[in-house]
Design a protein around this motif. Structure first.
Motif, mmCIF file in Angstrom:
data_model
loop_
_atom_site.group_PDB
_atom_site.id
_atom_site.type_symbol
_atom_site.label_atom_id
_atom_site.label_comp_id
_atom_site.label_asym_id
_atom_site.label_seq_id
_atom_site.Cartn_x
_atom_site.Cartn_y
_atom_site.Cartn_z
ATOM 1 N N ASN A 117 0.954 -1.115 0.079
ATOM 2 C CA ASN A 117 -0.003 -0.157 0.010
ATOM 3 C C ASN A 117 0.957 1.223 -0.084
ATOM 4 O OD1 ASN A 117 -2.392 1.274 0.228
ATOM 5 N ND2 ASN A 117 -2.283 1.755 2.221
ATOM 6 N N LYS A 118 0.337 2.238 -0.829
ATOM 7 C CA LYS A 118 1.363 3.506 -0.655
ATOM 8 C C LYS A 118 1.009 4.425 0.525
ATOM 9 C CE LYS A 118 -2.026 6.796 -3.059
ATOM 10 N NZ LYS A 118 -2.130 7.579 -4.189
ATOM 11 N N THR A 119 1.969 4.979 0.848
ATOM 12 C CA THR A 119 2.473 5.870 2.084
ATOM 13 C C THR A 119 2.382 7.256 1.584
ATOM 14 O OG1 THR A 119 4.797 5.231 2.242
ATOM 15 C CG2 THR A 119 3.271 4.054 3.545
ATOM 16 N N VAL A 120 3.058 7.731 0.734
ATOM 17 C CA VAL A 120 3.214 8.957 0.162
ATOM 18 C C VAL A 120 3.035 8.824 -1.556
ATOM 19 C CG1 VAL A 120 5.717 8.896 0.144
ATOM 20 C CG2 VAL A 120 4.643 11.170 0.040
ATOM 21 N N ASP A 121 2.549 9.875 -1.961
ATOM 22 C CA ASP A 121 2.392 10.020 -3.500
ATOM 23 C C ASP A 121 2.414 11.452 -3.848
ATOM 24 O OD1 ASP A 121 1.783 9.265 -5.959
ATOM 25 O OD2 ASP A 121 -0.075 8.204 -5.804
ATOM 26 N N LYS A 122 3.096 11.910 -4.665
ATOM 27 C CA LYS A 122 2.691 13.304 -5.197
ATOM 28 C C LYS A 122 3.700 13.718 -6.168
ATOM 29 C CE LYS A 122 6.200 16.003 -2.317
ATOM 30 N NZ LYS A 122 6.212 17.073 -1.344
ATOM 31 N N LEU A 123 3.285 14.396 -7.195
ATOM 32 C CA LEU A 123 3.787 15.093 -8.447
ATOM 33 C C LEU A 123 3.334 16.518 -8.466
ATOM 34 C CD1 LEU A 123 5.472 14.834 -10.917
ATOM 35 C CD2 LEU A 123 3.191 14.029 -12.130
ATOM 36 N N ILE A 124 4.371 17.485 -8.203
ATOM 37 C CA ILE A 124 4.106 18.793 -8.665
ATOM 38 C C ILE A 124 4.951 19.270 -9.794
ATOM 39 C CG2 ILE A 124 4.306 20.888 -7.262
ATOM 40 C CD1 ILE A 124 3.898 19.527 -4.603
ATOM 41 N N VAL A 125 4.579 20.045 -10.525
ATOM 42 C CA VAL A 125 5.329 20.911 -11.560
ATOM 43 C C VAL A 125 4.927 22.074 -11.490
ATOM 44 C CG1 VAL A 125 6.041 21.013 -13.966
ATOM 45 C CG2 VAL A 125 5.246 18.818 -12.947
ATOM 46 N N ASN A 126 5.888 23.211 -11.539
ATOM 47 C CA ASN A 126 5.763 24.503 -11.286
ATOM 48 C C ASN A 126 6.671 25.300 -12.092
ATOM 49 O OD1 ASN A 126 6.886 27.187 -9.596
ATOM 50 N ND2 ASN A 126 4.455 26.717 -8.876
ATOM 51 N N ASP A 152 -0.475 6.791 -8.354
ATOM 52 C CA ASP A 152 -1.279 5.631 -7.911
ATOM 53 C C ASP A 152 -2.733 5.756 -7.373
ATOM 54 O OD1 ASP A 152 -1.300 2.995 -8.128
ATOM 55 O OD2 ASP A 152 0.200 2.536 -6.519
ATOM 56 N N LYS A 153 -3.396 4.803 -7.209
ATOM 57 C CA LYS A 153 -4.575 4.557 -6.633
ATOM 58 C C LYS A 153 -4.552 4.650 -4.945
ATOM 59 C CE LYS A 153 -7.283 1.993 -10.067
ATOM 60 N NZ LYS A 153 -8.011 0.613 -10.274
ATOM 61 N N GLY A 154 -5.374 5.329 -4.248
ATOM 62 C CA GLY A 154 -5.283 5.232 -3.061
ATOM 63 C C GLY A 154 -6.403 4.822 -2.329
ATOM 64 N N TYR A 155 -6.413 3.862 -1.216
ATOM 65 C CA TYR A 155 -7.629 3.222 -0.687
ATOM 66 C C TYR A 155 -7.731 3.744 0.740
ATOM 67 C CZ TYR A 155 -7.069 0.292 -4.730
ATOM 68 O OH TYR A 155 -6.834 -0.151 -5.838
ATOM 69 N N LYS A 156 -9.082 4.090 1.026
ATOM 70 C CA LYS A 156 -9.391 4.353 2.510
ATOM 71 C C LYS A 156 -9.282 3.178 3.464
ATOM 72 C CE LYS A 156 -12.955 6.619 5.376
ATOM 73 N NZ LYS A 156 -14.023 7.349 5.535
#
Length: 335
Positions: A117-126, A152-156
């Motif tokens: 399961n993913k713990t952190v997932d981010k993509l930022i372009v500025n 990626d998909k995230g699940y509660k």
């Protein structure tokens, strides 16, 4: 005959003087340039050539592992890791400044019960262009474009996801669901490499939900799809305030913070969307870092649900991570 003087000595003297004249002329020609060179002022050293482009970046890999066998206190074994990549390109010349950034991070954890399961997932372009309004390069008239999403998909509820085996969708996010694009014009205050504050009274914020399952639920504030209408995005004009702090407490301890606030020009004006990241990096060696990071988010349009599936109001989202791993940094800037 008695009054006639001898001419031999006078003739010799004149001949000697004539012979010395060329030697004196040659010596004077050799000495004069040296005197002129000594008298000339020393040439000033050439100023170093400052290149307008500067490229910086850092990348890291953090790993952790926990193994348990017959542990009476409970718990389970786990393996976790995350990768980080930050890139920066800056152009600065003749009052023109153009800064572009790529910040991305992805992390996974594995346990016997919840699997992967993913713990952190981010993509930022500025990217931001600014024109200096003063000679000290403190105030800039700026235009900015900022894009954010995840991979990626995230699940509660990971257990429910594993039980359904994906026969029924249980995810709550995925790539471009949501995705955020902010385009703005404003004024920026820049204080060396320590602080940047950007205020934009004219920003267009677009929220994308490029997934029909989530869009049909009205996730992330988009309108639910009605008939054949497209309800996969939400556009809002509003006010934006952004701040960036990069404080080198010591050469081996660096504190960085990024804060972004947005409020729409609607009846909800004053109800801010908050996105705040804080990171404290402690350099153990040139390749080994220990990092403490926190993320705080709040968006009134991101609703929560209780255990019975009933929709509740928005809540503050918070995440904290402590990692140790390898890191590599580079920069073309000359100090």
């Amino acid at each position: 005959m008695k009054n006639q003087r001898p001419l031999g000595n006078r003739t010799v003297k004149r001949s000697s003087i004539l012979l010395l004249l060329p030697a004196i002329f040659i010596l004077n020609a050799a000495v004069m340039p040296a005197r002129a060179q000594d008298a000339a002022p020393a040439a000033e050293p050439a100023e170093p050539v400052v290149k307008p482009w500067v490229f910086k970046g850092d990348m890291g890999l953090n790993l952790s592992q926990n193994a348990q066998t017959n542990w009476s206190a409970g718990g389970e074994s786990s393996i976790a890791g995350n990768a980080i990549l930050n890139l920066n390109a800056t152009y600065n010349k003749n009052r023109h400044k153009w800064v572009s950034n790529l910040n991305t991070e992805y992390g996974l954890t594995w346990t016997p019960s919840n699997k992967l399961n993913k713990t952190v997932d981010k993509l930022i372009v500025n990217t931001q262009y600014g024109y200096a309004l003063d000679k000290k390069d403190h105030w800039f008239l700026s235009a900015e474009a900022d894009f954010r999403t995840q991979y990626d998909k995230g699940y509660k509820d990971v257990a429910a996801h594993l039980a359904d085996n994906d026969t029924a969708p249980t995810y709550i996010s995925r790539i471009m669901a949501p995705g955020y694009l902010n385009i703005s014009v404003g004024v920026e205050y820049h204080l060396k490499s320590l602080l940047d504050v950007y205020v934009s009274p004219a920003v267009m914020r677009t929220t994308f939900v490029a997934d029909q399952f989530l869009a049909d639920q009205g996730a992330f504030g988009v309108n639910k799809r009605i008939g054949n209408t497209d309800g996969r995005y939400l556009m809002q004009a509003g006010l934006q305030v952004k701040g960036h702090l990069n404080w080198e407490i010591t050469p081996k301890i660096i504190l960085s913070s990024d804060l972004a606030l947005f409020t729409p020009y609607t009846k909800d004006f004053g109800n801010f969307v908050v996105d705040w990241d804080v990171q404290l990096v402690m350099k153990v060696t040139s390749w080994l870092n220990a990092t403490i990071g926190t993320s705080l988010k709040y968006d009134d349009k991101v609703k929560t649900t209780d255990k019975n599936g009933n929709i509740r109001g928005a809540k503050v989202q918070f995440r904290e991570m402590l990692t140790v791993g390898i890191a590599y940094m580079f920069s073309t800037e000359k100090k």
